[in-house]
Motif scaffolding. Structure first.
Motif, PDB file in Angstrom:
ATOM      1  N   TYR A   1      -1.299  -6.551 -11.661  1.00 15.62           N
ATOM      2  CA  TYR A   1      -0.689  -6.116 -10.210  1.00 15.62           C
ATOM      3  C   TYR A   1      -1.141  -7.185  -9.111  1.00 15.62           C
ATOM      4  CZ  TYR A   1      -0.197  -3.037  -6.398  1.00 15.62           C
ATOM      5  OH  TYR A   1       0.402  -2.430  -5.233  1.00 15.62           O
TER       6      TYR A   1
ATOM      7  N   LEU B   1      -7.098   2.390  -7.691  1.00 14.28           N
ATOM      8  CA  LEU B   1      -5.825   2.244  -8.394  1.00 14.28           C
ATOM      9  C   LEU B   1      -6.265   1.509  -9.624  1.00 14.28           C
ATOM     10  CD1 LEU B   1      -2.930   2.415  -7.848  1.00 14.28           C
ATOM     11  CD2 LEU B   1      -2.845   0.271  -7.216  1.00 14.28           C
ATOM     12  N   ARG B   2      -7.004   0.622  -9.740  1.00 15.47           N
ATOM     13  CA  ARG B   2      -7.530  -0.119 -10.774  1.00 15.47           C
ATOM     14  C   ARG B   2      -8.190   0.966 -12.020  1.00 15.47           C
ATOM     15  NH1 ARG B   2     -12.205  -1.368 -12.666  1.00 15.47           N
ATOM     16  NH2 ARG B   2     -13.127  -1.027 -10.533  1.00 15.47           N
TER      17      ARG B   2
ATOM     18  N   TYR C   1      -3.564  -7.302   2.641  1.00 13.87           N
ATOM     19  CA  TYR C   1      -5.003  -6.733   1.980  1.00 13.87           C
ATOM     20  C   TYR C   1      -6.029  -7.494   2.757  1.00 13.87           C
ATOM     21  CZ  TYR C   1      -8.507  -7.049  -1.548  1.00 13.87           C
ATOM     22  OH  TYR C   1      -9.516  -6.804  -2.329  1.00 13.87           O
TER      23      TYR C   1
ATOM     24  N   PHE D   1      -5.891  -7.049 -11.475  1.00 15.70           N
ATOM     25  CA  PHE D   1      -5.163  -7.526 -10.075  1.00 15.70           C
ATOM     26  C   PHE D   1      -5.535  -9.105 -10.065  1.00 15.70           C
ATOM     27  CE2 PHE D   1      -5.761  -3.109  -9.768  1.00 15.70           C
ATOM     28  CZ  PHE D   1      -4.878  -2.609  -8.844  1.00 15.70           C
TER      29      PHE D   1
ATOM     30  N   SER E   1       2.624   1.800  -3.550  1.00 17.11           N
ATOM     31  CA  SER E   1       1.758   2.041  -4.361  1.00 17.11           C
ATOM     32  C   SER E   1       1.246   3.419  -4.356  1.00 17.11           C
ATOM     33  CB  SER E   1       0.745   1.175  -4.524  1.00 17.11           C
ATOM     34  OG  SER E   1      -0.155   0.946  -3.302  1.00 17.11           O
TER      35      SER E   1
ATOM     36  N   ILE F   1      -1.280  -8.080  -5.663  1.00 18.69           N
ATOM     37  CA  ILE F   1      -1.445  -7.793  -4.246  1.00 18.69           C
ATOM     38  C   ILE F   1      -0.872  -8.879  -3.368  1.00 18.69           C
ATOM     39  CG2 ILE F   1      -3.145  -7.020  -2.442  1.00 18.69           C
ATOM     40  CD1 ILE F   1      -4.870  -6.371  -4.883  1.00 18.69           C
TER      41      ILE F   1
ATOM     42  N   TYR G   1      -9.113   0.946  -1.846  1.00 17.88           N
ATOM     43  CA  TYR G   1      -8.085   1.436  -2.325  1.00 17.88           C
ATOM     44  C   TYR G   1      -7.597   1.058  -3.474  1.00 17.88           C
ATOM     45  CZ  TYR G   1      -3.085   2.419  -2.143  1.00 17.88           C
ATOM     46  OH  TYR G   1      -1.844   2.961  -2.578  1.00 17.88           O
ATOM     47  N   TYR G   2      -7.744  -0.263  -3.734  1.00 16.54           N
ATOM     48  CA  TYR G   2      -7.400  -0.912  -4.949  1.00 16.54           C
ATOM     49  C   TYR G   2      -8.191  -0.712  -6.167  1.00 16.54           C
ATOM     50  CZ  TYR G   2      -3.066  -2.883  -2.581  1.00 16.54           C
ATOM     51  OH  TYR G   2      -2.052  -3.162  -1.675  1.00 16.54           O
TER      52      TYR G   2
ATOM     53  N   GLU H   1       0.772  -1.246   0.005  1.00 18.06           N
ATOM     54  CA  GLU H   1       0.061   0.037  -0.070  1.00 18.06           C
ATOM     55  C   GLU H   1       1.037   1.356  -0.031  1.00 18.06           C
ATOM     56  OE1 GLU H   1      -3.217   2.168   2.842  1.00 18.06           O
ATOM     57  OE2 GLU H   1      -2.401   0.571   3.341  1.00 18.06           O
TER      58      GLU H   1
END
Length: 337
Positions: free
Chosen positions: A221, A242-243, A228, A250, A206, A223, A238-239, A203
């Motif tokens: 990506y 990011l995506r 997580y 992911f 990134s 994780i 959060y992810y 985290e």
């Protein structure tokens, strides 16, 4: 009972509350490999509900990926359940682990003032060049006490002696932020010291613009699942962000649970049995059309590099001007929380 000390936090629901819904089977890498229900959270809960003794092989088989925790509708602390079972078994490696902790506890404490510190995992300790690169990128020093013996004891369910725990925590006093590479250690430290700020390495890295700007839509990506899943409700958002921002894929299933790239049981973690991650790593890659794999964990990088024909890079390498052909700038976290 907590892995460090007893009664350090209020226990969640236990095996008696298991309804047998089997959702944990859908995300369990051990179930996927063995198809043996006795090696799953469901199977262990049902055995205990009927007064049976859980087989030692089942207790050792769990990879502690934590995927079962967020999917459990009864909110049973599945990881604490397996660690409690491990503590009830006299593991042959316990004396060795205790001796390592006693040796570390006897070492003098040396502390250097710092607002933040980096706590590496075993994989980073085995790759000092990568550890130095990450520390430089984050602009924070590596913790004086890496706690590697404690991390291994947690894995085995061995209770950490109070004096070893004090030796470990003393250098962290006054530190505002601790970046942790080991997801299991992250989970336990958050429970033990809820007032401190602990953040997973994936985290943290990134969130840096130097890293994020070099993510590609054709990347997979990967994780790190333990960190997580230990903070799933927050990190899934959060992810997702990011995506949305970068378009990369992911290692998430339809429930947005992180599929681990490695599936290492207790004997493998303790070095008693050789790692065998090929099948699990191939499962993560199956059916994907990607040009590169980006990992948060060096452990995952090694496993995926063995079975992939595309480059596998660590997050920290995305900020490397030699890797990306860009001029690295002073790191500063992006405000995306």
């Amino acid at each position: 009972m907590f892995g460090f000390v007893k009664n350090a936090f209020t226990a969640r629901r236990d095996h008696a509350d298991c309804s047998g819904c089997s959702l944990c089977l859908l995300v369990c890498p051990v179930w996927r490999q063995s198809r043996d229900i006795s090696f799953t959270p469901h199977g262990r809960a049902k055995a205990m509900q009927h007064g049976d003794v859980v087989d030692a092989a089942s207790v050792e088989s769990c990879t502690l990926c934590m995927a079962c925790d967020p999917v459990c509708p009864e909110e049973i602390d599945q990881i604490e359940k397996i660690l409690k079972l491990r503590r009830s078994v006299a593991h042959p490696e316990t004396p060795t682990l205790m001796a390592k902790m006693e040796e570390r506890a006897a070492q003098p404490i040396t502390t250097k003032p710092a607002l933040a510190k980096l706590l590496p995992d075993q994989a980073l300790l085995e790759h000092p060049e990568m550890l130095a690169r990450i520390a430089s990128l984050l602009g924070i020093p590596v913790a004086e006490d890496d706690g590697a013996d404690i991390a291994l004891a947690l894995e085995a369910g061995v209770v950490v002696p109070a004096h070893r725990l004090q030796r470990f925590l003393t250098p962290l006093k006054g530190v505002k932020r601790v970046v942790i590479a080991d997801g299991l250690m992250l989970k336990h430290l958050k429970q033990l010291l809820p007032a401190m700020r602990f953040v997973g390495l994936g985290e943290e890295l990134s969130s840096y613009t130097e890293v994020r700007r070099n993510l590609r839509a054709t990347d997979l990506y990967v994780i790190e699942p333990r960190a997580y899943h230990s903070d799933y409700q927050r990190l899934v958002k959060y992810y997702d962000r990011l995506r949305t921002d970068h378009g990369c894929a992911f290692n998430l299933d339809l429930q947005r649970i992180a599929i681990p790239a490695t599936a290492r049981n207790l004997p493998q973690r303790l070095g008693l049995v050789a790692h065998d991650d090929d099948a699990q790593a191939r499962w993560v890659l199956h059916g994907r059309s990607i040009t590169r794999i980006v990992v948060e964990s060096l452990e995952d990088r090694a496993a995926l590099a063995k079975v992939s024909d595309v480059p596998v890079v660590h997050l920290a390498e995305l900020a490397d001007d030699a890797c990306n052909g860009t001029e690295a700038s002073r790191p500063h976290p992006a405000a995306i929380y």
